[in-house]
Design an enzyme around this catalytic site. Sequence first.
Site, PDB file in Angstrom:
ATOM      1  N   GLU A  23     -10.497  11.723 -12.904  1.00 36.37           N
ATOM      2  CA  GLU A  23      -9.789  12.303 -11.683  1.00 36.37           C
ATOM      3  C   GLU A  23     -10.152  13.934 -11.578  1.00 36.37           C
ATOM      4  O   GLU A  23      -9.380  14.458 -10.757  1.00 36.37           O
ATOM      5  CB  GLU A  23      -8.391  12.143 -12.049  1.00 36.37           C
ATOM      6  N   SER A 149      -4.307   6.930 -12.034  1.00 34.18           N
ATOM      7  CA  SER A 149      -5.244   6.609 -10.788  1.00 34.18           C
ATOM      8  C   SER A 149      -5.751   5.286 -10.769  1.00 34.18           C
ATOM      9  O   SER A 149      -6.814   5.179 -10.197  1.00 34.18           O
ATOM     10  CB  SER A 149      -6.361   7.690 -10.296  1.00 34.18           C
ATOM     11  N   TYR A 217      -7.193   7.157  -2.531  1.00 29.16           N
ATOM     12  CA  TYR A 217      -7.823   8.194  -2.324  1.00 29.16           C
ATOM     13  C   TYR A 217      -8.667   8.524  -0.916  1.00 29.16           C
ATOM     14  O   TYR A 217      -8.981   9.593  -0.437  1.00 29.16           O
ATOM     15  CB  TYR A 217      -8.582   9.288  -3.559  1.00 29.16           C
ATOM     16  N   ARG A 256       6.401  12.270 -10.892  1.00 29.22           N
ATOM     17  CA  ARG A 256       6.428  11.033  -9.961  1.00 29.22           C
ATOM     18  C   ARG A 256       6.402   9.941 -10.698  1.00 29.22           C
ATOM     19  O   ARG A 256       5.519   9.707 -11.349  1.00 29.22           O
ATOM     20  CB  ARG A 256       5.084  11.377  -8.831  1.00 29.22           C
ATOM     21  N   ASP A 258       6.186   5.546 -10.558  1.00 29.80           N
ATOM     22  CA  ASP A 258       5.629   4.547  -9.766  1.00 29.80           C
ATOM     23  C   ASP A 258       6.320   3.331 -10.086  1.00 29.80           C
ATOM     24  O   ASP A 258       6.631   3.109 -11.325  1.00 29.80           O
ATOM     25  CB  ASP A 258       4.090   4.458 -10.105  1.00 29.80           C
ATOM     26  N   GLU A 274       5.567   3.716 -14.658  1.00 27.83           N
ATOM     27  CA  GLU A 274       5.146   4.834 -15.285  1.00 27.83           C
ATOM     28  C   GLU A 274       5.552   6.330 -14.721  1.00 27.83           C
ATOM     29  O   GLU A 274       5.905   6.043 -13.518  1.00 27.83           O
ATOM     30  CB  GLU A 274       3.498   4.961 -15.405  1.00 27.83           C
ATOM     31  N   ASN A 276       4.262  10.120 -13.939  1.00 24.02           N
ATOM     32  CA  ASN A 276       3.041  11.074 -13.508  1.00 24.02           C
ATOM     33  C   ASN A 276       3.717  12.143 -13.984  1.00 24.02           C
ATOM     34  O   ASN A 276       4.415  12.682 -12.874  1.00 24.02           O
ATOM     35  CB  ASN A 276       2.386  10.751 -12.359  1.00 24.02           C
ATOM     36  N   GLY A 280      -0.760  14.180  -7.952  1.00 21.60           N
ATOM     37  CA  GLY A 280      -1.658  14.801  -6.842  1.00 21.60           C
ATOM     38  C   GLY A 280      -1.098  15.660  -5.909  1.00 21.60           C
ATOM     39  O   GLY A 280       0.102  15.705  -5.545  1.00 21.60           O
TER      40      GLY A 280
HETATM   41  N1  LIG Z   1       2.840  -5.001 -14.205  1.00 23.78           N
HETATM   42  C1  LIG Z   1       2.313  -4.803 -12.713  1.00 23.78           C
HETATM   43  N2  LIG Z   1       2.471  -5.740 -11.815  1.00 23.78           N
HETATM   44  C2  LIG Z   1       1.850  -5.536 -10.471  1.00 23.78           C
HETATM   45  N3  LIG Z   1       1.113  -4.383 -10.272  1.00 23.78           N
HETATM   46  C3  LIG Z   1       0.925  -3.451 -11.300  1.00 23.78           C
HETATM   47  C4  LIG Z   1       1.287  -3.649 -12.504  1.00 23.78           C
HETATM   48  N4  LIG Z   1       0.972  -2.768 -13.401  1.00 23.78           N
HETATM   49  C5  LIG Z   1       0.155  -1.830 -12.634  1.00 23.78           C
HETATM   50  N5  LIG Z   1      -0.041  -2.238 -11.366  1.00 23.78           N
HETATM   51  C6  LIG Z   1      -0.853  -1.772 -10.160  1.00 23.78           C
HETATM   52  O1  LIG Z   1      -1.635  -1.041 -10.734  1.00 23.78           O
HETATM   53  C7  LIG Z   1      -1.471   0.420  -9.970  1.00 23.78           C
HETATM   54  C8  LIG Z   1      -1.502   1.359 -11.425  1.00 23.78           C
HETATM   55  O2  LIG Z   1      -1.074   1.140 -12.509  1.00 23.78           O
HETATM   56  P1  LIG Z   1       0.081   2.262 -13.033  1.00 23.78           P
HETATM   57  O3  LIG Z   1       0.800   1.614 -14.182  1.00 23.78           O
HETATM   58  O4  LIG Z   1       0.731   3.047 -11.961  1.00 23.78           O
HETATM   59  O5  LIG Z   1      -1.072   3.266 -13.697  1.00 23.78           O
HETATM   60  P2  LIG Z   1      -2.220   4.345 -13.321  1.00 23.78           P
HETATM   61  O6  LIG Z   1      -1.510   4.852 -11.784  1.00 23.78           O
HETATM   62  O7  LIG Z   1      -1.688   5.451 -14.281  1.00 23.78           O
HETATM   63  O8  LIG Z   1      -3.322   4.030 -13.254  1.00 23.78           O
HETATM   64  C9  LIG Z   1      -0.031   0.119  -9.778  1.00 23.78           C
HETATM   65  O9  LIG Z   1       0.157   1.106  -8.788  1.00 23.78           O
HETATM   66  C10 LIG Z   1       0.147  -1.166  -9.207  1.00 23.78           C
HETATM   67  O10 LIG Z   1      -0.333  -1.233  -7.943  1.00 23.78           O
HETATM   68 MG   LIG Z   2       0.505   4.769 -11.260  1.00 21.46          MG
END
Ligand SMILES: Nc1ncnc2c1ncn2[C@@H]1O[C@H](COP(=O)(O)OP(=O)(O)O)[C@@H](O)[C@H]1O
Ligand SMILES: [Mg+2]
Length: 313
Positions: A23, A149, A217, A256, A258, A274, A276, A280
């Site tokens: 990133e 990301s 992004y 933040r 998610d 998660e 963060n 960003g």
């Molecule tokens: N269990 C899940 N079900 C549906 N979508 C998911 C799931 N886990 C991750 N995602 C999708 O993948 C993206 C990234 O996952 P995330 O856990 O936020 O990790 P990071 O942002 O650190 O890569 C999420 O914003 C979502 O769109």
């Molecule tokens: Mg995320």
Amino acid sequence: MGVEIIRRMAKHVAVLMGGWSAEREVSLRSGKACADALESKGYRITKIDVGRDIATVLQTLKPDVALNLLHGHPGEDGTLQGILEIVGVPYTHSGVLGSAMAMQKDLAKLVMRAAGIPVPGGKVVSRQAAAKSHVLERPYVLKPVNEGSSVGVFIVKEDHQYPPQELTRDDWEFGDVLLAEPFIAGKELTCAVMGNTALGVIEIVPTARFYDYEAKYAPGGSTHLLPAPIPPHVYEEVRRITLAAHRALGCRGVSRADFRWDDSKGIAGLACLEVNTQPGMTETSLVPELAAHAGMPFPDLVAWMVEDASLDR
Ligand SMILES: Nc1ncnc2c1ncn2[C@@H]1O[C@H](COP(=O)(O)OP(=O)(O)O)[C@@H](O)[C@H]1O
Ligand SMILES: [Mg+2]
């Protein structure tokens, strides 16, 4: 003389940016935006593209504060925070333990679950196992335990006969431990904490295949709806959970969270993916958008972070 006094009084902020994670580019953009904002507020700025000599650089520069704008390793995982503690430079965002815990998604989920926060089910699997056969019933998600990301995230749909074969590549860069989670259908939500307060909730509507690195992004890759057009009790629940998650992981400053929300299940369909700890900070990033919505312009947000900085976080 007057200028000299102001110069001596102005806080000297080291803006830590770049680094060597996947990133890097977005971090450089955050760094430039925040440095400009702080300059407009009268701070003295030194921009630092963080390398492995960062401890020496900070010991020589002796800034009053470090504004940490790195993502991934080493800025988000607690190791840079450890260096800042050792060299004694007050810094922004979460401390050593909070950063390390939030970064390790499987561990963060354990801690959040223990605090009563709804998180997706699933399990930790090796890269080999995930590549060989389906490790969960389809549809499911595979993601590295400690990237950000959406780097290295796969959504395995019902009609995918085989697991993602990218996992077998020799140049796979995202580690040998993955998190497998049931795919949560529905909406993508995000919410931030600033100090002791949860800000608003954004719904992110992807225009790409799934919400991936490019979609996040690239301009036009996703649309942000603020306030998220969801029922008020769900909106408030997301805010409550975001603050609870920030506290459970021992986060500080700005973070933040998610979410996925399976809206067919009402409030029980919420899951926190998660937290963060280094979200960003470009002018069009989610946290600045949430702060602006709460009446805080971008330069004020960045100045707040700098004034909130400390050691022993
Ligand atoms: N269990 C899940 N079900 C549906 N979508 C998911 C799931 N886990 C991750 N995602 C999708 O993948 C993206 C990234 O996952 P995330 O856990 O936020 O990790 P990071 O942002 O650190 O890569 C999420 O914003 C979502 O769109
Ligand atoms: Mg995320």
